[in-house]
Enzyme design. Structure first.
Site, short mmCIF file in Angstrom:
data_model
loop_
_atom_site.label_atom_id
_atom_site.label_comp_id
_atom_site.label_asym_id
_atom_site.label_seq_id
_atom_site.Cartn_x
_atom_site.Cartn_y
_atom_site.Cartn_z
N ASP A 67 -0.99 7.37 -10.01
CA ASP A 67 0.20 7.60 -9.19
C ASP A 67 1.49 7.40 -9.99
O ASP A 67 1.46 6.90 -11.12
CB ASP A 67 0.19 6.68 -7.95
CG ASP A 67 -0.15 5.23 -8.29
OD1 ASP A 67 -0.12 4.86 -9.48
OD2 ASP A 67 -0.46 4.47 -7.36
N ASP A 135 -1.92 -3.86 2.05
CA ASP A 135 -2.22 -3.09 3.25
C ASP A 135 -3.50 -2.26 3.08
O ASP A 135 -3.80 -1.41 3.90
CB ASP A 135 -1.03 -2.17 3.60
CG ASP A 135 -0.69 -1.21 2.47
OD1 ASP A 135 -1.37 -1.24 1.41
OD2 ASP A 135 0.26 -0.42 2.62
N HIS A 137 -4.10 -0.24 0.48
CA HIS A 137 -3.94 1.03 -0.22
C HIS A 137 -4.65 1.03 -1.57
O HIS A 137 -4.82 -0.01 -2.20
CB HIS A 137 -2.47 1.45 -0.34
CG HIS A 137 -1.63 0.71 -1.33
ND1 HIS A 137 -0.40 0.18 -1.01
CD2 HIS A 137 -1.82 0.42 -2.63
CE1 HIS A 137 0.13 -0.39 -2.08
NE2 HIS A 137 -0.72 -0.27 -3.07
N GLU A 142 -1.53 5.22 1.34
CA GLU A 142 -1.16 4.21 2.32
C GLU A 142 -1.98 4.39 3.61
O GLU A 142 -2.52 5.47 3.86
CB GLU A 142 0.33 4.34 2.65
CG GLU A 142 1.26 4.05 1.47
CD GLU A 142 1.40 2.56 1.15
OE1 GLU A 142 0.45 1.78 1.42
OE2 GLU A 142 2.46 2.17 0.64
C1 GLP Z 1 0.79 -0.57 -6.56
C2 GLP Z 1 -0.09 0.50 -7.21
C3 GLP Z 1 -1.54 0.28 -6.89
C4 GLP Z 1 -1.91 -1.18 -7.10
C5 GLP Z 1 -1.11 -2.04 -6.18
C6 GLP Z 1 -1.47 -3.51 -6.25
O1 GLP Z 1 1.15 -0.26 -5.27
N1 GLP Z 1 0.29 1.83 -6.81
O2 GLP Z 1 -2.33 1.13 -7.71
O3 GLP Z 1 -3.29 -1.36 -6.87
O4 GLP Z 1 0.24 -1.88 -6.54
O5 GLP Z 1 -0.73 -4.12 -7.26
P1 GLP Z 1 -1.04 -5.55 -7.85
O6 GLP Z 1 -2.21 -5.38 -8.74
O7 GLP Z 1 0.21 -5.89 -8.63
O8 GLP Z 1 -1.28 -6.46 -6.71
#
Ligand code: GLP
Length: 241
Positions: A67, A135, A137, A142
């Site tokens: 992404d 959430d 995702h 989302e």
């Molecule tokens: C972002 C990314 C996701 C990731 C998420 C969790 O939203 N788009 O790919 O899994 O953050 O991030 P973290 O690993 O910092 O908790």
């Protein structure tokens, strides 16, 4: 699903790195689906260390990232493109021609989504690394009323904006939209590594893995995949094992 309980973050990262390293050693031309976020940072550090030790060669590996924020230029320090360069690509012998990240600055979003889907068809992902949002995702898919199969633009959830504010100084600076690989593309990966770290992920991880499969918890779709390895530390897995 196979669930691996690691003692701590370092052990979790090492386990994940073992799986990715094995895929690259087995097939140096493999395609790796990569994720941003804090969770996979230890995995990337471990892969860099293995590269520096001469154990891994990424010169023919194809990289396909999940992404990117819409409206954030690739060279902006907050872009996912910069994140990946900083933490992984620039530290190993990845070739720029093999690095793929959705272009959040594309004038024609629909055309960019089509381009990315074609790229994914040409390079089926062997190992897809995923984190999980609070959430539920994955990538930036989302919660919603349906699983979206292909690459698409999303409006970020309020919880995602608040979680990512730490990178942008304040919530109002967090981009509101992003491009993400779709659920269908994620599910086509041969092997999926779902990484989770920390007590704040325990509840959503349990809902994703043990709860009903629903687009309201996007990661729950992974229950339908034949080869998912969930690798978490003891606190993230507290409600599961
Ligand atoms: C972002 C990314 C996701 C990731 C998420 C969790 O939203 N788009 O790919 O899994 O953050 O991030 P973290 O690993 O910092 O908790």
């Amino acid at each position: 699903m196979r669930i691996y309980k690691a003692a701590d973050y370092a052990a979790m990262s090492k386990l994940a790195s073992d799986v990715v390293a094995a895929a690259v050693i087995k097939d140096p031309c493999c395609a790796l689906g990569l994720a941003t976020g804090s969770t996979p940072l230890g995995l990337y550090a471990s892969l860099v260390a293995r590269y520096e030790a001469g154990e891994l060669d990424f010169s023919r590996t194809v990289f396909v990232n999940l992404d990117e924020y819409i409206g954030v230029a690739a060279d902006d320090p907050n872009s996912y493109c910069s994140f990946m360069q900083r933490h992984f690509f620039s530290a190993v012998n990845a070739r720029s021609v093999n690095i793929n990240i959705p272009n959040g600055m594309a004038d024609d979003t629909a055309a960019e989504c089509r381009r990315y889907d074609e790229l994914l068809e040409a390079h089926p992902v062997d190992v897809q690394v995923l984190g999980i949002g609070h959430d539920g995702h994955i990538g930036f898919n989302e919660p919603g009323d349906a699983f979206v199969p292909g690459t698409h633009a999303v409006e970020l959830d309020a919880r995602t904006i608040s979680a990512n504010a730490r990178f942008f100084g304040a919530e109002e600076n967090v981009p509101r939209r992003a491009l993400t690989m779709g659920i269908g593309s994620i599910m086509r990966a041969r092997t999926i590594l779902l990484l989770a770290y920390g007590a704040d992920k325990a509840e959503i991880l349990a809902r994703a893995i043990r709860g009903p499969v629903t687009p309201h918890v996007p990661a729950s779709v992974l229950q339908l995949h034949a080869d998912v390895r969930v690798i978490g530390d003891a606190t993230a897995l507290a409600e599961l094992i």
